[in-house]
Design a protein around this motif. Structure first.
Motif, PDB file in Angstrom:
ATOM      1  N   THR A 122       0.839  -1.199   0.000  1.00  8.32           N
ATOM      2  CA  THR A 122       0.000   0.000   0.000  1.00  8.32           C
ATOM      3  C   THR A 122       0.872   1.247   0.000  1.00  8.32           C
ATOM      4  N   TYR A 123       1.913   1.218   0.801  1.00  6.04           N
ATOM      5  CA  TYR A 123       2.838   2.348   0.854  1.00  6.04           C
ATOM      6  C   TYR A 123       3.508   2.562  -0.502  1.00  6.04           C
ATOM      7  N   TRP A 124       4.011   1.493  -1.118  1.00  6.68           N
ATOM      8  CA  TRP A 124       4.689   1.622  -2.405  1.00  6.68           C
ATOM      9  C   TRP A 124       3.739   2.103  -3.491  1.00  6.68           C
ATOM     10  N   MET A 125       2.497   1.672  -3.440  1.00  6.26           N
ATOM     11  CA  MET A 125       1.528   2.120  -4.452  1.00  6.26           C
ATOM     12  C   MET A 125       1.271   3.619  -4.323  1.00  6.26           C
ATOM     13  N   ARG A 126       1.328   4.131  -3.101  1.00  9.97           N
ATOM     14  CA  ARG A 126       1.110   5.561  -2.901  1.00  9.97           C
ATOM     15  C   ARG A 126       2.251   6.395  -3.431  1.00  9.97           C
ATOM     16  N   ASP A 167       5.163   6.799  -8.154  1.00  8.61           N
ATOM     17  CA  ASP A 167       4.500   7.547  -9.217  1.00  8.61           C
ATOM     18  C   ASP A 167       5.296   7.539 -10.523  1.00  8.61           C
ATOM     19  N   THR A 168       6.563   7.151 -10.483  1.00  4.45           N
ATOM     20  CA  THR A 168       7.364   7.083 -11.707  1.00  4.45           C
ATOM     21  C   THR A 168       7.815   5.636 -11.920  1.00  4.45           C
ATOM     22  N   GLU A 169       8.254   5.355 -13.128  1.00  8.27           N
ATOM     23  CA  GLU A 169       8.716   3.995 -13.447  1.00  8.27           C
ATOM     24  C   GLU A 169       9.931   3.627 -12.611  1.00  8.27           C
ATOM     25  N   ALA A 170      10.816   4.574 -12.377  1.00  2.00           N
ATOM     26  CA  ALA A 170      12.014   4.312 -11.573  1.00  2.00           C
ATOM     27  C   ALA A 170      11.632   3.930 -10.143  1.00  2.00           C
ATOM     28  N   ARG A 171      10.673   4.645  -9.571  1.00  2.00           N
ATOM     29  CA  ARG A 171      10.235   4.326  -8.209  1.00  2.00           C
ATOM     30  C   ARG A 171       9.522   2.978  -8.155  1.00  2.00           C
ATOM     31  N   ARG A 172       8.748   2.658  -9.186  1.00  2.00           N
ATOM     32  CA  ARG A 172       8.075   1.353  -9.217  1.00  2.00           C
ATOM     33  C   ARG A 172       9.094   0.220  -9.294  1.00  2.00           C
ATOM     34  N   THR A 173      10.131   0.406 -10.107  1.00  2.00           N
ATOM     35  CA  THR A 173      11.180  -0.603 -10.228  1.00  2.00           C
ATOM     36  C   THR A 173      11.915  -0.780  -8.907  1.00  2.00           C
ATOM     37  N   LEU A 174      12.231   0.326  -8.262  1.00  2.00           N
ATOM     38  CA  LEU A 174      12.879   0.268  -6.959  1.00  2.00           C
ATOM     39  C   LEU A 174      11.978  -0.411  -5.932  1.00  2.00           C
ATOM     40  N   ALA A 175      10.707  -0.080  -5.962  1.00  2.00           N
ATOM     41  CA  ALA A 175       9.756  -0.678  -5.030  1.00  2.00           C
ATOM     42  C   ALA A 175       9.682  -2.195  -5.229  1.00  2.00           C
ATOM     43  N   ARG A 176       9.604  -2.641  -6.466  1.00  2.00           N
ATOM     44  CA  ARG A 176       9.569  -4.079  -6.746  1.00  2.00           C
ATOM     45  C   ARG A 176      10.836  -4.777  -6.256  1.00  2.00           C
ATOM     46  N   ALA A 177      11.979  -4.175  -6.540  1.00  2.00           N
ATOM     47  CA  ALA A 177      13.259  -4.785  -6.150  1.00  2.00           C
ATOM     48  C   ALA A 177      13.376  -4.901  -4.634  1.00  2.00           C
ATOM     49  N   GLU A 178      13.041  -3.834  -3.930  1.00  2.00           N
ATOM     50  CA  GLU A 178      13.135  -3.875  -2.471  1.00  2.00           C
ATOM     51  C   GLU A 178      12.121  -4.847  -1.870  1.00  2.00           C
ATOM     52  N   ASN A 200       6.856 -17.383  -3.241  1.00  2.00           N
ATOM     53  CA  ASN A 200       6.734 -17.541  -4.701  1.00  2.00           C
ATOM     54  C   ASN A 200       5.428 -16.933  -5.207  1.00  2.00           C
ATOM     55  N   ALA A 201       4.336 -17.183  -4.503  1.00  2.00           N
ATOM     56  CA  ALA A 201       3.045 -16.629  -4.916  1.00  2.00           C
ATOM     57  C   ALA A 201       3.067 -15.104  -4.858  1.00  2.00           C
ATOM     58  N   ASP A 202       3.667 -14.549  -3.818  1.00  2.00           N
ATOM     59  CA  ASP A 202       3.743 -13.090  -3.705  1.00  2.00           C
ATOM     60  C   ASP A 202       4.645 -12.492  -4.776  1.00  2.00           C
ATOM     61  N   GLU A 203       5.705 -13.202  -5.140  1.00  2.00           N
ATOM     62  CA  GLU A 203       6.575 -12.722  -6.226  1.00  2.00           C
ATOM     63  C   GLU A 203       5.824 -12.684  -7.552  1.00  2.00           C
ATOM     64  N   ILE A 204       5.004 -13.694  -7.802  1.00  2.00           N
ATOM     65  CA  ILE A 204       4.217 -13.724  -9.035  1.00  2.00           C
ATOM     66  C   ILE A 204       3.257 -12.552  -9.054  1.00  2.00           C
ATOM     67  N   ARG A 205       2.564 -12.336  -7.925  1.00  2.00           N
ATOM     68  CA  ARG A 205       1.646 -11.196  -7.856  1.00  2.00           C
ATOM     69  C   ARG A 205       2.368  -9.871  -8.013  1.00  2.00           C
ATOM     70  N   LEU A 206       3.555  -9.790  -7.430  1.00  2.00           N
ATOM     71  CA  LEU A 206       4.345  -8.564  -7.509  1.00  2.00           C
ATOM     72  C   LEU A 206       4.808  -8.328  -8.949  1.00  2.00           C
ATOM     73  N   GLY A 207       5.113  -9.393  -9.668  1.00  2.00           N
ATOM     74  CA  GLY A 207       5.525  -9.256 -11.053  1.00  2.00           C
ATOM     75  C   GLY A 207       4.413  -8.735 -11.958  1.00  2.00           C
ATOM     76  N   GLN A 208       3.171  -8.926 -11.513  1.00  2.00           N
ATOM     77  CA  GLN A 208       2.028  -8.441 -12.291  1.00  2.00           C
ATOM     78  C   GLN A 208       1.711  -6.990 -11.977  1.00  2.00           C
ATOM     79  N   GLY A 209       2.438  -6.421 -11.037  1.00  2.00           N
ATOM     80  CA  GLY A 209       2.212  -5.028 -10.646  1.00  2.00           C
ATOM     81  C   GLY A 209       2.071  -4.949  -9.146  1.00  2.00           C
ATOM     82  N   LEU A 210       2.232  -3.769  -8.603  1.00  2.00           N
ATOM     83  CA  LEU A 210       2.132  -3.600  -7.163  1.00  2.00           C
ATOM     84  C   LEU A 210       0.667  -3.634  -6.724  1.00  2.00           C
ATOM     85  N   LYS A 211       0.172  -4.849  -6.490  1.00  2.00           N
ATOM     86  CA  LYS A 211      -1.208  -5.016  -6.038  1.00  2.00           C
ATOM     87  C   LYS A 211      -1.178  -5.841  -4.765  1.00  2.00           C
ATOM     88  N   PRO A 212      -1.924  -5.466  -3.734  1.00  2.00           N
ATOM     89  CA  PRO A 212      -1.962  -6.268  -2.512  1.00  2.00           C
ATOM     90  C   PRO A 212      -2.682  -7.573  -2.716  1.00  2.00           C
TER      91      PRO A 212
END
Length: 167
Positions: free
Chosen positions: A55-59, A62-73, A155-167
């Motif tokens: 939820t925090y990362w989705m807020r 706002d940019t592609e760079a931040r989304r990539t960083l959010a996914r990696a972390e 593994n399931a959370d990684e798959i969901r995370l790969g589809q986008g930052l969705k809880p």
């Protein structure tokens, strides 16, 4: 029997079991406590912290760079301590086996000193060997089962995370 008497009875039982299991029981208990701590932390993360983190990362992403960083972390956070949980789960049965060997060695040492006619000596050493083996196997099996569940959830959370930052 009130709760205080039950607590004292349980404490006495644990003390007796630790004494019967020999010196290897203490490392078994310490590794087991570390394993339980890591497992509880991982479940707390996956069930409580992870949804809040998403939820925090989705807020703020706002940019592609931040989304990539959010996914990696988040990917790093999802996998944290899973290898250590697997390692500790493998160490516990080995500590149980070490207790088995020390119990049998102690038995042979006592047989050498007192002779083989004293059955109590043999029974005590075999009992020590079996108690540590049982403790190591039970604690290790717990770790393997829970480690598998945590790995599956990650593994399931990684798959969901790969589809986008969705809880």
């Amino acid at each position: 029997m009130n709760w205080l008497e039950a607590l004292q009875s349980g404490e006495q039982y644990i003390e007796d079991l630790m004494a019967l299991g020999g010196p290897v029981m203490w490392p078994l208990v310490l590794v087991s406590i570390l394993l339980w701590t890591l497992v509880l932390e991982r479940y707390w993360f996956l069930l409580v912290t992870y949804p809040r983190l998403l939820t925090y990362w989705m807020r703020i992403a706002d940019t592609e760079a931040r989304r990539t960083l959010a996914r990696a972390e988040t990917l790093l956070a999802i996998r944290r301590n899973l290898r250590l949980i697997r390692t500790l789960s493998g160490i516990l049965p080995m500590l149980g086996l070490l207790g088995t060997v020390t119990g049998i060695v102690e038995t042979f040492d006592l047989i050498h000193v007192f002779g083989s006619s004293e059955t109590r000596i043999v029974a005590r050493g075999v009992s020590q060997a079996l108690i540590t083996t049982l403790a190591g196997l039970v604690m290790g099996l717990f770790g393997v089962g829970v480690g598998y569940d945590l790995h599956r959830r990650a593994n399931a959370d990684e798959i969901r995370l790969g589809q986008g930052l969705k809880p």
